[in-house]
Motif scaffolding. Structure first.
Motif: not given
Length: 868
Positions: A502-509, A804-816
């Motif tokens: 499950k962790g791998l699926v979360v990571f890739q998504f 995955a969405i909850l993890i990715a969105l704040p990370l993408s905010y700071f990178l962008l």
């Protein structure tokens, strides 16, 4: 019998004998050896007995006594390898869907990785081919402006000579001009005129830059002030053959300056991996003559390159150079330093005097993207391999029951992963060859796939890395299942195995969501740049050079041009409008802080230019032909008014280059640089001579007909010249070609990452449905509807994708946000960008999982329960 139990022969030689001796002789001969040892020990002492024992063992080490390395004693590596390949092949045939999902995912991921590797390698090679690369540097200047440092490459034309004469660490100093300053200039020979890109450079140009000469001597090509060096292509165009060019006369012209020059050298056409762009080179002395009195410490009209002596400490040299210009010109606000010439392409950005990236950021970005894509593909392999483990448990149990060790099983599954990776690399290479022409078109490169030692090494590294990453966890997981549990049918998924999967699926998504968000924001920023109001209307403007006979009949030509049907207005300027241009620190005003120098943009223009460009005059007036004194007046922009602290600037007098001039108008701020840079203070000054560019605004909808009329008029004045023009909006777009390519590549790579992720989640959904087929059959037999079954099978995937969405969105905010901060003007990061990206990822995942779960829900329960 031994007389003393503690008297023993050498353990090493006894073990050696037992290792090589044939089994049928070993027991009898070992007994004889030990009896002989004991006898010698009693008669001659222990030390003598040990020496004799050693000699006896060595005498027995002969072919007739050495055992054969065969049978159960030998580990038949080749046989095991062949067996594992056969098992892998059969598993590929047996589980075709998993095989093709892995093949498509890994091949796509590896193809992306290879394409990015080729692009990165090409980018990193730019300007690195010069033989003096390790000692070739460019002099840069930090301008102190309003408490901050503004770093520029334009230097004083007299700097190179002063550095060479006064700084021992500098072996050669060379001055040159960038080719874009002058555009395409007419070069005439044998009554044939060709417009080509040229530059001025010092005598040592071909000695320090490795542009190979086909004909001519590097030390002497530019020694004569009446000489010219041509590119191979230009020489062929003018004279028909490279060998006929040397010694021929060529007429060169810019504005009213004309000169007959002799061809002293022909150089090979420039390679693709250089930042230089020129078709001919003229001696810098010609440019010095044009400048006249313009060569002084307050005029930045050249680029300066230096070759350092061997072993020079660059950091110490920069400390030494810091006061160099201020010692020559005490009022100067600039601090020189050197940076490696080949670094300018990748490390061009400076913030307040500190190197802050450049194109290297895109290299890092796409390198990370390639690793992400490869990881996503590897995760698919790992997840699908562990998910289908239940199908292979009996195979594992039988092998363990007949004595297979865990290490052997680990190598079996690693070999399967390596085989899968090898097949994927072959397919990826085929994809790269197929897609490379399109990739070159997108990136503006000329990349080719050559199987060099470096590329083969990279492929081997990718093979090993991908094989281990994708195969390690399945190998460790499958080989760790206990044989007893397998044979009793009591194998259960461990909690850790489920969490890892499950962790791998979360990571890739999460990576996929990050890429979706990036694609959306990059596209919006490019759209913002293209459509931003930059202070003037860039549409329907054409720009061409003031050249040939036009320079002698400027007023007549412009007058007829303005009366041409379809032409709205026309004017002249020395400025290229989009590429910065001239700057000066020679502006002074009442109340100025004497310790702070300010750099002003200087745009010499003709009558009607401001109106043609469409810049708005918000106070005062524009230049007028009815007022003969306007050549002593200035029009400044809003930023200049702000910097000078004026509340009512119209009619105020300021000092320009020692002369008093009056402000007659204030222009609305407009961008005459890239949007990467903020608007700087600038002024328009009226000039009527030596204005290099002509700007024409044409009526919308009549472009083709109007340009035809303009060309016809141009030909009346310049019969032998071709009419070459550019649309200003197209030139504007070229400034952001790198960002445009990033946007396009992001779309492609983001799409591929999403497809690979969906392939993985599709495979997992299929295996989950198959594994729970009996449960589904029972539930349907008890009355469960198709929607209930779909919801049952989807709930785990929904949770993983949501996380995955909850993890990715704040990370993408700071990178962008970090990427957007590189632009002086950029979009705001609105919440709907991230909500849209998250929703897009969720819908894609729902469609992927829903397709498989709906198929499982619709299956006939009788088939799944028949075995019961």
């Amino acid at each position: 019998m031994r007389s003393h139990d503690n008297i023993q022969p050498s353990k090493f030689w006894l073990r050696f004998f037992r290792w090589f001796c044939r089994a049928e002789y070993k027991e009898d001969i070992e007994g004889d050896l030990l009896e002989r040892f004991e006898a010698n020990a009693e008669n001659h002492g222990v030390q003598k007995a040990k020496k004799v024992f050693k000699k006896d063992v060595l005498k027995l080490f002969r072919p007739s006594m050495i055992r054969k390395l065969e049978g159960n004693q030998k580990l038949n590596n080749y046989g095991m390898f062949k067996h594992n390949l056969l098992v892998s092949y059969r598993n590929f045939l047996r589980y075709k869907s998993a095989f093709f999902i892995n093949l498509i995912g890994l091949s796509s991921g590896l193809a992306c990785t290879l394409l990015i590797y080729l692009w990165v390698t090409d980018e990193m090679s730019v300007d690195k081919f010069h033989q003096l690369d390790d000692r070739l540097y460019q002099v840069m200047l930090h301008h102190e402006e309003s408490g901050t440092l503004n770093t520029q490459e334009d230097t004083q034309a007299i700097l190179a000579e002063a550095l060479e004469q006064e700084v021992p660490e500098i072996e050669i100093g060379l001055q040159a001009t960038p080719s874009f300053w002058f555009g395409k200039m007419p070069v005439t020979a044998n009554e044939k005129t060709i417009k080509a890109t040229g530059k001025f450079a010092g005598k040592e140009f071909f000695e320090i830059f490795s542009f190979p000469l086909i004909d001519g001597d590097a030390k002497n090509v530019l020694q004569n002030p009446q000489s010219i060096a041509l590119s191979e292509q230009l020489a062929v165009s003018l004279f028909g053959d490279v060998g006929k060019a040397i010694g021929q006369m060529v007429e060169w012209q810019i504005l009213t300056f004309k000169q007959d020059l002799v061809v002293t050298g022909v150089f090979k056409d420039l390679p693709a991996n250089t930042t230089e762009d020129f078709d001919f080179i003229l001696p810098f002395e010609i440019f010095s003559n044009i400048l006249g009195e313009g060569k002084h410490w307050g005029n930045y009209n050249a680029l300066t390159y230096v070759v350092l002596t061997e072993g020079t400490d660059v950091e110490q040299l920069n400390k030494k150079l810091a006061p160099f210009i201020k010692e020559k010109a005490p009022k100067s606000n600039v601090t020189p330093f050197v940076r490696k010439y080949s670094d300018k392409y990748l490390y061009s950005k400076y913030e307040n005097g500190v190197q802050a990236g450049g194109r290297i950021e895109y290299i890092r970005l796409f390198s990370i993207v390639s690793i992400f894509i490869l990881f996503i593909a590897c995760i698919n392999f790992m997840n699908l391999s562990t998910a289908k483990a239940s199908r292979r448990t009996k195979e594992i149990g039988v092998k363990k029951a007949i004595g297979a060790r865990r290490q052997t099983l680990i190598w079996q599954y690693l070999e399967e992963a390596f085989l899968m990776t090898f097949i994927s690399i072959v397919c990826a290479l085929a994809l790269v060859i197929l897609l490379l022409p399109q990739f070159n078109q997108i990136t503006g490169k000329q990349i080719s796939l050559e199987f060099s030692t470096e590329l083969i090494t990279i492929l081997l590294v990718i093979q090993i890395f991908t094989g281990f990453v994708s195969g390690s966890y399945p190998a460790l997981y499958l080989s760790g299942i206990k044989a007893v549990a397998i044979l009793k049918g009591k194998v259960r998924n461990s909690l850790s195995e489920l969490w890892i999967r499950k962790g791998l699926v979360v990571f890739q998504f999460a990576l996929s969501v990050l890429l979706i968000t990036s694609v959306l924001v990059v596209a919006k920023q490019i759209e913002f740049i293209q459509n931003k109001n930059i202070g003037y209307d860039k549409e329907n403007l054409i720009l061409f050079l003031n050249e040939g006979n036009l320079t002698e009949n400027e007023e007549a030509f412009i007058g007829q041009l303005r009366n041409t049907p379809g032409v709205v207005n026309a004017g002249r300027t020395s400025h290229t409008i989009l590429n910065g241009g001239n700057y000066t620190t020679g502006v002074h005003w009442e109340g100025e802080n004497p310790e702070v120098q300010t750099r002003f943009g200087n745009m010499p223009v003709s009558y009607n230019f401001i109106e043609t460009l469409g810049v708005e005059i918000i106070e005062g007036r524009s230049f007028s032909k009815d007022l003969s004194t306007d050549n002593t007046k200035l029009i400044v922009n809003e930023e200049a008014v702000r910097v000078m602290g004026m509340t009512d600037p119209i009619g105020k007098s300021i000092t320009l280059w020692g002369d008093e001039v009056q402000i007659i108008g204030v222009a609305k701020n407009f961008n005459f640089n890239s949007l990467h840079q903020p608007i700087t203070p600038m002024f328009f000054k009226l000039e009527n001579e030596n204005l290099l560019n002509i700007l024409v605004r044409i009526q919308p909808g009549q472009e083709k007909a109007t340009i035809g009329r303009v060309e016809a008029l141009y030909k009346e004045y310049n019969t032998d010249f071709d009419f070459n023009y550019t649309f200003l909006d197209q030139e504007y777009a070229v400034q952001y070609a790198a960002e445009e390519r990033v946007a396009v590549l992001s779309k492609y790579f983001g799409g591929i990452a999403i497809i690979i992720s969906c392939l993985g989640i599709f495979g997992l959904a299929a295996f989950t449905a198959e594994k729970r087929s009996k449960e589904i059959g029972v539930r349907k037999a008890l009355g469960a509807s198709n929607s209930n079954i779909v919801r049952l099978l989807s709930v785990d995937f929904n949770q993983m994708i949501g996380l995955a969405i909850l993890i990715a969105l704040p990370l993408s905010y700071f990178l962008l946000k970090s990427w957007l901060d590189e632009f002086a003007y950029h979009i705001d990061l609105e919440i709907w960008y991230f909500l849209m990206a998250g929703l897009a990822a969720l819908i894609i995942a729902w469609l992927t999982v829903g397709l498989q779960t709906f198929k499982a829900a619709k299956a006939n329960p009788v088939k799944s329960l028949r075995s019961e």
